[in-house]
Design a protein around this motif. Structure first.
Motif, short mmCIF file in Angstrom:
data_model
loop_
_atom_site.label_atom_id
_atom_site.label_comp_id
_atom_site.label_asym_id
_atom_site.label_seq_id
_atom_site.Cartn_x
_atom_site.Cartn_y
_atom_site.Cartn_z
N GLU A 163 0.82 -1.20 0.00
CA GLU A 163 0.00 0.00 0.00
C GLU A 163 0.86 1.26 0.00
O GLU A 163 0.60 2.21 -0.75
CB GLU A 163 -0.92 -0.01 1.23
CG GLU A 163 -1.89 1.15 1.30
CD GLU A 163 -2.85 1.03 2.48
OE1 GLU A 163 -3.52 2.03 2.78
OE2 GLU A 163 -2.89 -0.06 3.10
N LEU A 164 1.91 1.26 0.80
CA LEU A 164 2.80 2.42 0.87
C LEU A 164 3.57 2.62 -0.42
O LEU A 164 3.85 3.75 -0.82
CB LEU A 164 3.76 2.26 2.05
CG LEU A 164 3.13 2.27 3.45
CD1 LEU A 164 4.19 2.00 4.51
CD2 LEU A 164 2.42 3.58 3.73
N ARG A 166 2.57 2.27 -3.33
CA ARG A 166 1.73 2.89 -4.35
C ARG A 166 1.63 4.41 -4.19
O ARG A 166 1.05 5.09 -5.04
CB ARG A 166 0.33 2.27 -4.32
CG ARG A 166 0.28 0.83 -4.82
CD ARG A 166 -1.15 0.40 -5.09
NE ARG A 166 -1.93 0.29 -3.87
CZ ARG A 166 -2.09 -0.84 -3.17
NH1 ARG A 166 -1.49 -1.96 -3.59
NH2 ARG A 166 -2.83 -0.87 -2.08
N LEU A 167 2.16 4.95 -3.09
CA LEU A 167 2.01 6.38 -2.84
C LEU A 167 2.83 7.22 -3.81
O LEU A 167 2.46 8.35 -4.13
CB LEU A 167 2.42 6.70 -1.40
CG LEU A 167 1.53 6.11 -0.31
CD1 LEU A 167 2.07 6.46 1.07
CD2 LEU A 167 0.09 6.59 -0.46
N ALA A 170 6.47 12.67 -3.96
CA ALA A 170 5.79 13.96 -3.90
C ALA A 170 6.67 15.03 -4.52
O ALA A 170 7.88 15.09 -4.25
CB ALA A 170 5.46 14.32 -2.46
N GLU A 175 1.45 17.71 -2.07
CA GLU A 175 1.60 16.27 -2.28
C GLU A 175 2.37 15.62 -1.13
O GLU A 175 2.04 14.51 -0.71
CB GLU A 175 2.31 16.00 -3.61
CG GLU A 175 1.45 16.31 -4.83
CD GLU A 175 2.21 16.13 -6.13
OE1 GLU A 175 3.45 15.90 -6.06
OE2 GLU A 175 1.58 16.22 -7.20
N ASP A 178 0.03 15.23 1.70
CA ASP A 178 -0.90 14.14 1.40
C ASP A 178 -0.25 12.78 1.65
O ASP A 178 -0.90 11.84 2.15
CB ASP A 178 -1.36 14.22 -0.06
CG ASP A 178 -2.35 15.35 -0.32
OD1 ASP A 178 -2.93 15.87 0.67
OD2 ASP A 178 -2.53 15.72 -1.49
N VAL A 179 1.03 12.65 1.29
CA VAL A 179 1.75 11.39 1.50
C VAL A 179 1.85 11.08 2.99
O VAL A 179 1.61 9.94 3.42
CB VAL A 179 3.14 11.43 0.85
CG1 VAL A 179 4.01 10.27 1.36
CG2 VAL A 179 3.03 11.37 -0.66
N ALA A 182 -1.45 9.89 4.19
CA ALA A 182 -1.71 8.54 3.68
C ALA A 182 -0.92 7.49 4.45
O ALA A 182 -1.42 6.39 4.72
CB ALA A 182 -1.39 8.47 2.19
N ILE A 183 0.33 7.81 4.82
CA ILE A 183 1.13 6.87 5.61
C ILE A 183 0.48 6.66 6.97
O ILE A 183 0.35 5.52 7.43
CB ILE A 183 2.57 7.40 5.77
CG1 ILE A 183 3.30 7.40 4.44
CG2 ILE A 183 3.34 6.55 6.79
CD1 ILE A 183 4.66 8.07 4.48
N ALA A 186 -2.52 4.47 6.62
CA ALA A 186 -2.17 3.07 6.39
C ALA A 186 -1.74 2.37 7.66
O ALA A 186 -1.92 1.15 7.80
CB ALA A 186 -1.05 2.99 5.35
#
Length: 301
Positions: A163-164, A166-167, A170, A175, A178-179, A182-183, A186
């Motif tokens: 999953e990570l 696919r980030l 940035a 961005e 956002d990363v 998202a981390i 997850a």
């Protein structure tokens, strides 16, 4: 708001912040995990700890935030670093010197020490190699710091890494923020609502303090690849081990094995908790830390 202060030793500077009265509160040092800054310890959690009688210090590990950043000649795989294939830019012993430098800066001869994720391993190693500085040990969402590199792999859940991956990279401030969000998402439990607003606020603060250097990961992992530690059975500090039942990164066996190897360690496996400390579990965590500190006082009085 807290004031950022700095501890120094050799050529390293460590940024730290304090909550509560350092003279009268029970001293509690918080150690953050791999590649995350101290601001990911929630201010509100620190406030609850102060209300429970603690004085709290959190700090940026070297290579993160406002603390000293090191260099890597090349970018290498974190997996290679984890398995001991990367020459370390510094050692785990240097990291323990950082811990002691922060304790010295606030005037604490010893403290209750709590670490999360990689910080849990640092906390364990401090209890092993600098035992006089540790009143109690709390290891959260970690694994035995004495595990071999290959054994460490057995404690990991690998789905989160896909999953990570696919980030992507940035290229803008937005961005990058956002990363980070998202981390954190997850790593959180899917069984509990994600604190989107808080995570975005802290991700913004974290990025604006110091943008994330992806090579920090390899340096922080490599630091521990060649450190020899005594058995966890030699830990003498009263110990609490916390594990998230829904941790997407670390199997619960990481916590179970840590508690099993430390004499008298208490184990708390918390439902609805991932690789982070969610707000609905703070009261239980705070109460457990207060109980542990009380046990330590009773055994030394």
């Amino acid at each position: 708001m807290t004031t950022t202060r700095y501890a120094t030793h050799d050529d390293v500077t460590l940024a730290y912040e304090t909550f509560g009265d350092l003279e009268t509160g029970e001293p509690l040092l918080l150690i953050m995990g791999l590649d995350f800054q101290m601001v990911w310890w929630p201010d509100e959690l620190c406030a609850q700890l102060v209300d429970a009688g603690f004085a709290v210090v959190r700090f940026d590990n070297r290579d993160t935030g406002l603390s000293t950043h090191l260099e890597s000649p090349t970018t290498q795989s974190p997996w290679r670093a984890l398995l001991g294939g990367t020459a370390p830019a510094y050692t785990g012993t240097d990291v323990l010197d950082d811990v002691e430098a922060v304790l010295d800066a606030v005037g604490w001869a010893s403290a209750h020490v709590m670490g999360i994720s990689l910080g849990a391993g640092v906390a364990q190693a401090t209890a092993l190699l600098r035992p006089a500085r540790v009143r109690t040990l709390t290891s959260c969402n970690g694994l035995p710091c004495t595990a071999s590199p290959v054994r460490r792999l057995a404690y990991l859940r690998f789905g989160v890494f896909r999953e990570l991956a696919r980030l992507g990279d940035a290229s803008t401030r937005e961005e990058a923020i956002d990363v980070l969000v998202a981390i954190w998402r997850a790593l959180s439990s899917p069984a509990h609502p994600f604190p989107e607003q808080w995570a975005r606020h802290v991700a913004t603060l974290s990025h604006d303090r110091s943008p994330r250097d992806p090579r920090t990961t390899q340096r922080q992992l490599a630091a521990w690849s060649r450190v020899r530690l005594p058995a966890l059975s030699t830990v003498r500090a009263p110990t609490l081990v916390i594990a998230g039942e829904d941790d997407p990164l670390m199997k619960v066996t990481g916590g179970r094995d840590t508690a099993r190897q430390i004499p008298g360690a208490q184990l708390r496996i918390l439902s609805g908790m991932g690789h982070t400390l969610p707000e609905h579990r703070w009261p239980e965590v705070v109460a457990s830390l207060r109980e542990l500190a009380g046990h330590a006082r009773s055994t030394t009085s």
